[in-house]
Scaffold this motif. Structure first.
Motif, mmCIF file in Angstrom:
data_model
loop_
_atom_site.group_PDB
_atom_site.id
_atom_site.type_symbol
_atom_site.label_atom_id
_atom_site.label_comp_id
_atom_site.label_asym_id
_atom_site.label_seq_id
_atom_site.Cartn_x
_atom_site.Cartn_y
_atom_site.Cartn_z
ATOM 1 N N GLY A 73 -23.676 11.593 25.981
ATOM 2 C CA GLY A 73 -24.920 11.401 25.247
ATOM 3 C C GLY A 73 -24.752 10.313 24.206
ATOM 4 N N GLY A 77 -29.398 10.772 23.271
ATOM 5 C CA GLY A 77 -29.069 11.797 24.236
ATOM 6 C C GLY A 77 -29.060 11.321 25.663
ATOM 7 N N GLN A 78 -28.904 10.015 25.882
ATOM 8 C CA GLN A 78 -28.916 9.485 27.237
ATOM 9 C C GLN A 78 -27.520 9.014 27.593
ATOM 10 N N ASP A 79 -27.011 9.440 28.740
ATOM 11 C CA ASP A 79 -25.689 9.046 29.186
ATOM 12 C C ASP A 79 -25.865 8.014 30.286
ATOM 13 N N ARG A 111 -25.937 17.446 23.678
ATOM 14 C CA ARG A 111 -26.349 16.129 24.165
ATOM 15 C C ARG A 111 -26.099 14.990 23.198
ATOM 16 N N TRP A 112 -25.733 15.281 21.961
ATOM 17 C CA TRP A 112 -25.735 14.240 20.946
ATOM 18 C C TRP A 112 -24.329 13.980 20.416
#
Length: 341
Positions: A73, A77-79, A111-112
């Motif tokens: 993340g 929060g985007q991988d 997620r962070w």
């Protein structure tokens, strides 16, 4: 005698480094066995009789150990890069320690990377929003009217675009806590004394304001000229506040207190437009839901409510810090208010 010792030292160094310098393939094979998949590229190059660079022959294992661990993340929060599970297991951090797997309270993966589950909290929305510090002294009046003057160009530029206004506001609001905490930290080191918890309180304030910015970045994406304004405003404000805090901490904290009062007013206007339907009450960003422990169906209105409550807390903390200085005390003489948790 000196020449003999130099030759002995040179021969000893050559004996230790010779195998690495002149037998690249065998050294790389040994490093690949020790470093695992991270050195496979070196091994393939060595077996193909391709010259291996000197620094890779000298430190192949060290290079394998410094491979960065993919972040789980990001601030949003985007991988973006999703390596396989085997690659994650084989990749070590800089110190060779595997990162622990952090989960949410419900057991789902966290997620962070910009904040942890134990740093989340529920905002106290019952705080008094109408509290106002009436300027009594000359410094208070200067601070009050200075902030009022700064509001005029802001109103002209942003008008009713409260999303962009909030984003710009938070880039400035995160500066005072960092400057105050930094200077108190340095003073604590110079004087060998405690800070009364104020260093942590002010740095928490700066981090909280930064999380406000990360939230509103999801709501309103800044244009290129707004980014340019942020650079200019932050450069001027940081240096001005830094010098002001050196001259008079009580004046600097009073300015911040009045800035927070104006922030409460701006977020109140934001809420009015949301309730009136002038601004779409979109779903809350996921980062805000996790940071303030909001319900899964929270909306932008819920986010503005908790952000406004945070600003009210900052208002009270900074006015309290200024009052301490007016009483002839140091911040270390009075304990800092509790944080956000």
């Amino acid at each position: 005698m000196m020449m003999v010792s130099s030759r002995m030292a040179g021969s000893t160094l050559l004996r230790h480094l010779g195998p690495r310098l002149f037998s690249g393939a065998s050294a790389v094979r040994g490093a690949a066995a020790a470093g695992g998949p991270a050195c496979s590229s070196l091994l393939s190059r060595a077996t193909a009789s391709e010259p291996v660079p000197l620094h890779q022959r000298l430190f192949p294992v060290r290079m394998a150990g410094t491979t960065a661990t993919p972040a789980v993340g990001g601030d949003r929060g985007q991988d973006e890069a999703k390596p396989s599970a085997a690659a994650k297991d084989a990749t070590a951090s800089y110190w060779g320690v595997q990162p622990s797997k952090i989960t949410n309270v419900d057991g789902t993966p966290w997620r962070w990377s910009c904040f942890m589950p134990w740093e989340t909290y529920k905002a106290d929305v019952s705080i008094d929003l109408k509290k106002h510090h009436v300027p009594a002294t000359l410094l208070d009046k200067i601070a009050y009217w200075m902030v009022k003057a700064l509001r005029v160009p802001t109103d002209i530029f942003f008008q009713r675009r409260y999303g962009c206004r909030a984003m710009m506001l938070e880039t400035v609001a995160a500066v005072p806590g960092m400057v105050g905490g930094m200077l108190l930290h340095l003073r604590s080191l110079r004087r060998f004394e405690q800070s009364g918890g104020w260093i942590r309180a002010l740095l928490e304030e700066a981090e909280n304001e930064r999380m406000h910015l990360m939230t509103f970045m999801e709501v309103a994406q800044p244009r290129w000229y707004e980014r340019a304004i942020v650079l200019a405003v932050q450069g001027v404000f940081f240096n001005a506040y830094f010098l002001g805090y050196l001259v008079s901490p009580k004046f600097a904290h009073r300015v911040t207190g009045y800035l927070e009062e104006e922030a409460i007013h701006s977020y109140t206007e934001y809420l009015r437009d949301l309730e009136a339907g002038k601004i779409d009450n979109v779903p809350a960003p996921s980062i805000a839901i996790d940071y303030w422990r909001l319900p899964a169906d929270a909306t932008l209105k819920d986010v503005v409510v908790v952000v406004r409550a945070d600003e009210a807390h900052h208002r009270d903390v900074n006015h309290f810090a200024s009052d301490i200085h007016y009483q002839g005390l140091e911040l270390k003489d009075s304990p800092a208010p509790l944080g956000y948790h």
